[in-house]
Design a protein around this motif. Structure first.
Motif, PDB file in Angstrom:
ATOM      1  N   HIS A   1      -7.265   7.244  -1.442  1.00 56.22           N
ATOM      2  CA  HIS A   1      -6.419   7.215  -0.259  1.00 56.22           C
ATOM      3  C   HIS A   1      -5.042   6.665  -0.539  1.00 56.22           C
ATOM      4  O   HIS A   1      -4.128   6.868   0.249  1.00 56.22           O
ATOM      5  N   GLY A   2      -4.902   5.931  -1.620  1.00 57.54           N
ATOM      6  CA  GLY A   2      -3.581   5.378  -1.895  1.00 57.54           C
ATOM      7  C   GLY A   2      -3.650   4.429  -3.049  1.00 57.54           C
ATOM      8  O   GLY A   2      -4.646   4.324  -3.761  1.00 57.54           O
ATOM      9  N   GLN A   3      -2.583   3.705  -3.194  1.00 60.79           N
ATOM     10  CA  GLN A   3      -2.444   2.825  -4.339  1.00 60.79           C
ATOM     11  C   GLN A   3      -1.946   1.492  -3.808  1.00 60.79           C
ATOM     12  O   GLN A   3      -1.154   1.442  -2.871  1.00 60.79           O
ATOM     13  N   LEU A   4      -2.473   0.418  -4.368  1.00 59.06           N
ATOM     14  CA  LEU A   4      -2.097  -0.922  -3.906  1.00 59.06           C
ATOM     15  C   LEU A   4      -1.390  -1.650  -5.031  1.00 59.06           C
ATOM     16  O   LEU A   4      -1.955  -1.827  -6.107  1.00 59.06           O
ATOM     17  N   ARG A   5      -0.157  -2.056  -4.787  1.00 58.99           N
ATOM     18  CA  ARG A   5       0.562  -2.848  -5.781  1.00 58.99           C
ATOM     19  C   ARG A   5       0.566  -4.296  -5.346  1.00 58.99           C
ATOM     20  O   ARG A   5       0.880  -4.607  -4.202  1.00 58.99           O
ATOM     21  N   ILE A   6       0.197  -5.159  -6.279  1.00 56.67           N
ATOM     22  CA  ILE A   6       0.101  -6.584  -5.978  1.00 56.67           C
ATOM     23  C   ILE A   6       1.173  -7.286  -6.792  1.00 56.67           C
ATOM     24  O   ILE A   6       1.222  -7.155  -8.022  1.00 56.67           O
ATOM     25  N   LEU A   7       2.045  -8.015  -6.117  1.00 55.04           N
ATOM     26  CA  LEU A   7       3.130  -8.715  -6.812  1.00 55.04           C
ATOM     27  C   LEU A   7       3.086 -10.186  -6.441  1.00 55.04           C
ATOM     28  O   LEU A   7       3.143 -10.535  -5.274  1.00 55.04           O
ATOM     29  N   TRP A   8       2.948 -11.020  -7.471  1.00 52.13           N
ATOM     30  CA  TRP A   8       2.971 -12.461  -7.227  1.00 52.13           C
ATOM     31  C   TRP A   8       4.395 -12.956  -7.395  1.00 52.13           C
ATOM     32  O   TRP A   8       5.076 -12.655  -8.385  1.00 52.13           O
ATOM     33  N   ARG A   9       4.883 -13.739  -6.469  1.00 51.32           N
ATOM     34  CA  ARG A   9       6.229 -14.270  -6.543  1.00 51.32           C
ATOM     35  C   ARG A   9       6.203 -15.765  -6.411  1.00 51.32           C
ATOM     36  O   ARG A   9       5.205 -16.336  -6.013  1.00 51.32           O
ATOM     37  N   ARG A  10       7.314 -16.372  -6.711  1.00 49.53           N
ATOM     38  CA  ARG A  10       7.466 -17.808  -6.554  1.00 49.53           C
ATOM     39  C   ARG A  10       6.323 -18.577  -7.201  1.00 49.53           C
ATOM     40  O   ARG A  10       5.639 -19.339  -6.546  1.00 49.53           O
TER      41      ARG A  10
ATOM     42  N   ALA B   1       0.865  -1.184   0.000  1.00 48.14           N
ATOM     43  CA  ALA B   1       0.000   0.000   0.000  1.00 48.14           C
ATOM     44  C   ALA B   1       0.897   1.227   0.000  1.00 48.14           C
ATOM     45  O   ALA B   1       1.729   1.393   0.884  1.00 48.14           O
ATOM     46  N   GLU B   2       0.701   2.071  -0.990  1.00 42.97           N
ATOM     47  CA  GLU B   2       1.547   3.257  -1.099  1.00 42.97           C
ATOM     48  C   GLU B   2       0.696   4.500  -1.065  1.00 42.97           C
ATOM     49  O   GLU B   2      -0.382   4.536  -1.663  1.00 42.97           O
ATOM     50  N   GLY B   3       1.195   5.524  -0.407  1.00 48.99           N
ATOM     51  CA  GLY B   3       0.532   6.808  -0.506  1.00 48.99           C
ATOM     52  C   GLY B   3       0.739   7.342  -1.914  1.00 48.99           C
ATOM     53  O   GLY B   3       1.688   6.981  -2.602  1.00 48.99           O
ATOM     54  N   LEU B   4      -0.151   8.217  -2.352  1.00 45.70           N
ATOM     55  CA  LEU B   4       0.004   8.767  -3.696  1.00 45.70           C
ATOM     56  C   LEU B   4       1.219   9.678  -3.741  1.00 45.70           C
ATOM     57  O   LEU B   4       1.514  10.389  -2.783  1.00 45.70           O
ATOM     58  N   ALA B   5       1.906   9.648  -4.880  1.00 46.83           N
ATOM     59  CA  ALA B   5       3.122  10.455  -5.010  1.00 46.83           C
ATOM     60  C   ALA B   5       2.813  11.938  -4.910  1.00 46.83           C
ATOM     61  O   ALA B   5       3.655  12.739  -4.503  1.00 46.83           O
ATOM     62  N   THR B   6       1.583  12.307  -5.268  1.00 49.02           N
ATOM     63  CA  THR B   6       1.223  13.724  -5.285  1.00 49.02           C
ATOM     64  C   THR B   6       0.706  14.201  -3.938  1.00 49.02           C
ATOM     65  O   THR B   6       0.393  15.366  -3.789  1.00 49.02           O
ATOM     66  N   GLY B   7       0.607  13.298  -2.971  1.00 49.30           N
ATOM     67  CA  GLY B   7       0.180  13.746  -1.651  1.00 49.30           C
ATOM     68  C   GLY B   7      -1.176  13.224  -1.269  1.00 49.30           C
ATOM     69  O   GLY B   7      -1.746  12.349  -1.905  1.00 49.30           O
ATOM     70  N   PHE B   8      -1.730  13.793  -0.210  1.00 48.76           N
ATOM     71  CA  PHE B   8      -2.980  13.305   0.330  1.00 48.76           C
ATOM     72  C   PHE B   8      -4.151  13.715  -0.550  1.00 48.76           C
ATOM     73  O   PHE B   8      -4.210  14.816  -1.069  1.00 48.76           O
ATOM     74  N   CYS B   9      -5.098  12.797  -0.697  1.00 51.49           N
ATOM     75  CA  CYS B   9      -6.270  13.114  -1.512  1.00 51.49           C
ATOM     76  C   CYS B   9      -7.495  12.582  -0.788  1.00 51.49           C
ATOM     77  O   CYS B   9      -7.458  11.512  -0.182  1.00 51.49           O
TER      78      CYS B   9
ATOM     79  N   GLN C   1      -5.819   1.644  -7.358  1.00 48.83           N
ATOM     80  CA  GLN C   1      -5.949   2.702  -6.357  1.00 48.83           C
ATOM     81  C   GLN C   1      -7.159   2.385  -5.492  1.00 48.83           C
ATOM     82  O   GLN C   1      -8.056   1.656  -5.912  1.00 48.83           O
ATOM     83  N   TYR C   2      -7.188   2.920  -4.300  1.00 51.63           N
ATOM     84  CA  TYR C   2      -8.263   2.542  -3.391  1.00 51.63           C
ATOM     85  C   TYR C   2      -8.733   3.714  -2.564  1.00 51.63           C
ATOM     86  O   TYR C   2      -8.043   4.732  -2.415  1.00 51.63           O
ATOM     87  N   LYS C   3      -9.928   3.531  -2.059  1.00 50.57           N
ATOM     88  CA  LYS C   3     -10.472   4.492  -1.102  1.00 50.57           C
ATOM     89  C   LYS C   3     -11.068   3.684   0.040  1.00 50.57           C
ATOM     90  O   LYS C   3     -11.852   2.777  -0.183  1.00 50.57           O
ATOM     91  N   ILE C   4     -10.676   4.037   1.254  1.00 49.79           N
ATOM     92  CA  ILE C   4     -11.163   3.311   2.426  1.00 49.79           C
ATOM     93  C   ILE C   4     -12.464   3.946   2.877  1.00 49.79           C
ATOM     94  O   ILE C   4     -12.521   5.149   3.129  1.00 49.79           O
ATOM     95  N   GLN C   5     -13.513   3.111   2.962  1.00 45.32           N
ATOM     96  CA  GLN C   5     -14.792   3.632   3.442  1.00 45.32           C
ATOM     97  C   GLN C   5     -15.086   3.041   4.807  1.00 45.32           C
ATOM     98  O   GLN C   5     -14.271   2.338   5.366  1.00 45.32           O
ATOM     99  N   ASP C   6     -16.249   3.313   5.306  1.00 46.14           N
ATOM    100  CA  ASP C   6     -16.519   2.929   6.684  1.00 46.14           C
ATOM    101  C   ASP C   6     -16.491   1.418   6.881  1.00 46.14           C
ATOM    102  O   ASP C   6     -15.921   0.919   7.833  1.00 46.14           O
ATOM    103  N   LYS C   7     -17.116   0.706   5.954  1.00 41.51           N
ATOM    104  CA  LYS C   7     -17.203  -0.743   6.149  1.00 41.51           C
ATOM    105  C   LYS C   7     -16.547  -1.520   5.034  1.00 41.51           C
ATOM    106  O   LYS C   7     -16.659  -2.730   4.983  1.00 41.51           O
TER     107      LYS C   7
END
Lengths: 253, 299
Positions: free
Chosen positions: A209-218, A197-205, A233-239
């Motif tokens: 809320h951020g960006q999720l990178r998914i990497l499959w390994r092995r 989970a990474e914050g956006l490079a441009t700051g808070f929005c 990218q994602y936004k966290i809501q109440d539920k």
């Protein structure tokens, strides 16, 4: 997200708070009827319980019926000093002057997840959840000790019991924390799935809320070209958390 | 890349989180095994089932497996741990008594480097990869190849340099033009070091498929169809001076440069000196007030 057996999932966050992933996996595995051992070093039981209720699980009941074994780090760290020393406490390392190892914590996890054969309701695959490992470095453990702890947990949980592990490590990014970097990279090499989970490079929005990178390994089968990495990218809501492709937030379309 | 199997000594497989190297290690192990060699594997990071997965039985039968995954630090105290821990396992491989060419795979060197002192590990690696392995051993000289998997990001420059100096070959895994590639650096004694980049892919049965090489290492992204743009063309100013222009520039005295001639001129203004004059013609509306407007200032 399909729950394959015997996998280590690494959660990491950089410039943002990735704990929503911890709450997700906790509720996910409890709802999937798995036996969960949660080593919770960061927040209190009631914190996870309150968030869990929003996600549809009751941690108190899960603990009472034996589905959830919860190590509340904040509370039991005090017991290390006031409890009679009959057997080593899982957080025994807090007492030790020299950086020891995490064998007592490993024994606790192993004991918590070992299958019981006395006719109780059989749970599905065991799961170890740790929130988080970076704090162990802050508490004085060496990085090799933490890696060894995860190694032994992998042997017990992933290999012997065919269960899954989910651990959270914070990425210090700018701050030059060599030990944390070694921990993060060392775990990355052992992981099957990395969620970052990474914050956006441009700051808070407000709407993203951020960006999720998914990497499959092995991958079990080595293949030449394969889509091994995705970014949302994602936004966290109440539920819940809503995911969308980069730049496709409903707020900006 | 197949030369890697021809030369002996230590081969470092340097991988990263992005580009894992265990598949290549397994592919090289498979090749060695199918050549009739015995292969010793010291496995610290994955279980035996997972390591052997994908190998068929004629490869699996040639593997001598040392399991350091299950209980490397003897925490279980059940006696299942390898006696002597990691160092004991390495020494056991050193003392093996088979003859003929042998490949030793260390999965991974990073794990060993995190758990053993660097000097001890380097000495053991040196002993492992020398052809006459044990002193006093009367068996004929053997071709020994040690393949070590190394996770680059986990170690500082010191240990990495130490291992590099021990290695005859270093293979760094990355990506070139969307394809897995290996940058191979070979350092053989009394020969010049060689560099090579090899594109490859690993098939599901861990056979190695080598692809035709990419262009040489420098400028991987230069597009041959667009000519390079000259930034010096079509300028609106002159970037260079001719000799005459340079002389004129050098001989110019700057107005505020205080030289001895200027000093003399100021101290002794000669008759020929031009002084400046101000010519002022007042308009009809000008108000010439002889009073000094700053008179009332009490300084």
């Amino acid at each position: 997200m399909s729950a394959e057996a015997g996998k280590l999932t690494l959660l990491c966050d950089v410039k943002t708070d990735g704990s929503f992933l911890v709450h997700h996996f906790l509720s996910f595995y409890l709802k999937a009827n798995c036996k969960v051992c949660f080593v919770a070093l960061i927040q209190s039981f009631s914190h996870y319980n309150i968030v869990g209720q929003k996600l549809g699980v009751n941690l108190t009941m899960a603990r009472e019926r034996g589905q959830l074994v919860f190590l509340e780090g904040l509370k039991s760290s005090v017991d290390v000093f006031f409890q009679a020393q009959k057997e080593p406490h899982p957080l025994q390392f807090l007492r030790e002057a020299n950086a020891g190892n995490l064998q007592p914590l490993y024994e606790f996890v192993r004991e918590a997840l070992k299958p019981v054969n006395n006719g109780e309701a059989a749970w599905r695959c065991p799961v170890l959840l740790v929130d988080d490992l970076s704090v162990l470095l802050s508490l004085g453990m060496g990085v090799v000790a933490v890696l060894d702890f995860i190694h032994y947990c992998r042997v017990a949980v992933c290999w012997e019991l065919k269960g899954n592990m989910v651990v959270l490590v914070h990425d210090s990014d700018d701050a030059e924390d060599e030990e944390n970097d070694i921990l993060l990279n060392g775990l990355s090499h052992q992981s099957h799935l990395i969620l970052r989970a990474e914050g956006l490079a441009t700051g808070f929005c407000r709407d993203v809320h951020g960006q999720l990178r998914i990497l499959w390994r092995r991958p079990s089968q080595p293949t030449a070209q394969r889509d091994r990495s995705l970014t949302y990218q994602y936004k966290i809501q109440d539920k819940s958390v809503s995911f969308f492709a980069k730049g496709m937030s409903p707020a900006v379309l | 890349m197949l030369d890697l199997l021809a030369v002996g000594g230590l081969v470092l497989l340097r991988d990263s989180v992005e580009w894992e190297g265990r598949s290549l290690l397994k592919a090289l192990i498979k090749k060695s095994a199918l050549c009739g060699e015995q292969v010793h594997i010291l496995s610290c990071e994955v279980s035996e089932e997972e390591f052997r997965e994908g190998f068929d039985s004629d490869v699996n039968n040639r593997l001598v497996y040392y399991d350091l995954f299950r209980d490397p630090l003897n925490w279980s105290k059940t006696g299942e741990a390898f006696p002597g821990g990691p160092l004991g396992a390495l020494r056991a491989i050193c003392k093996r008594t088979d003859s003929g060419p042998v490949t030793i795979a260390l999965d991974s060197l990073s794990w060993l480097l995190l758990h053993l002192p660097c000097t001890m590990l380097c000495q053991t690696l040196h002993a492992l990869s020398r052809q006459d392995v044990c002193p006093g051993d009367s068996s004929p000289v053997r071709q020994v190849r040690v393949l070590g998997l190394l996770h680059e990001e986990l170690h500082g420059p010191g240990p990495m340099a130490a291992l590099s100096s021990l290695a005859q070959t270093e293979v760094t895994l990355s990506c070139t033009m969307g394809q897995a590639s290996a940058h191979i650096h070979c350092q053989r004694p009394r020969q010049r070091p060689t560099h090579q980049t090899q594109l490859f892919s690993i098939l599901p049965d861990f056979s190695l498929d080598l692809q035709e090489g990419p262009p040489p290492e420098s400028q991987p992204h230069l597009d041959p169809h667009t000519p390079p743009v000259d930034p010096m063309a079509h300028l609106t100013f002159n970037l260079r001076l001719s000799n005459k222009e340079r002389e004129a520039k050098d001989s110019l005295t700057l107005p505020f440069q205080f030289s001895s001639e200027k000093q003399q001129a100021l101290l002794h203004p000669g008759p020929g000196q031009t002084t400046s004059h101000i010519f002022y013609e007042p308009d009809a509306y000008d108000d010439l007030d002889q009073e000094d407007p700053d008179d009332d200032l009490d300084i």
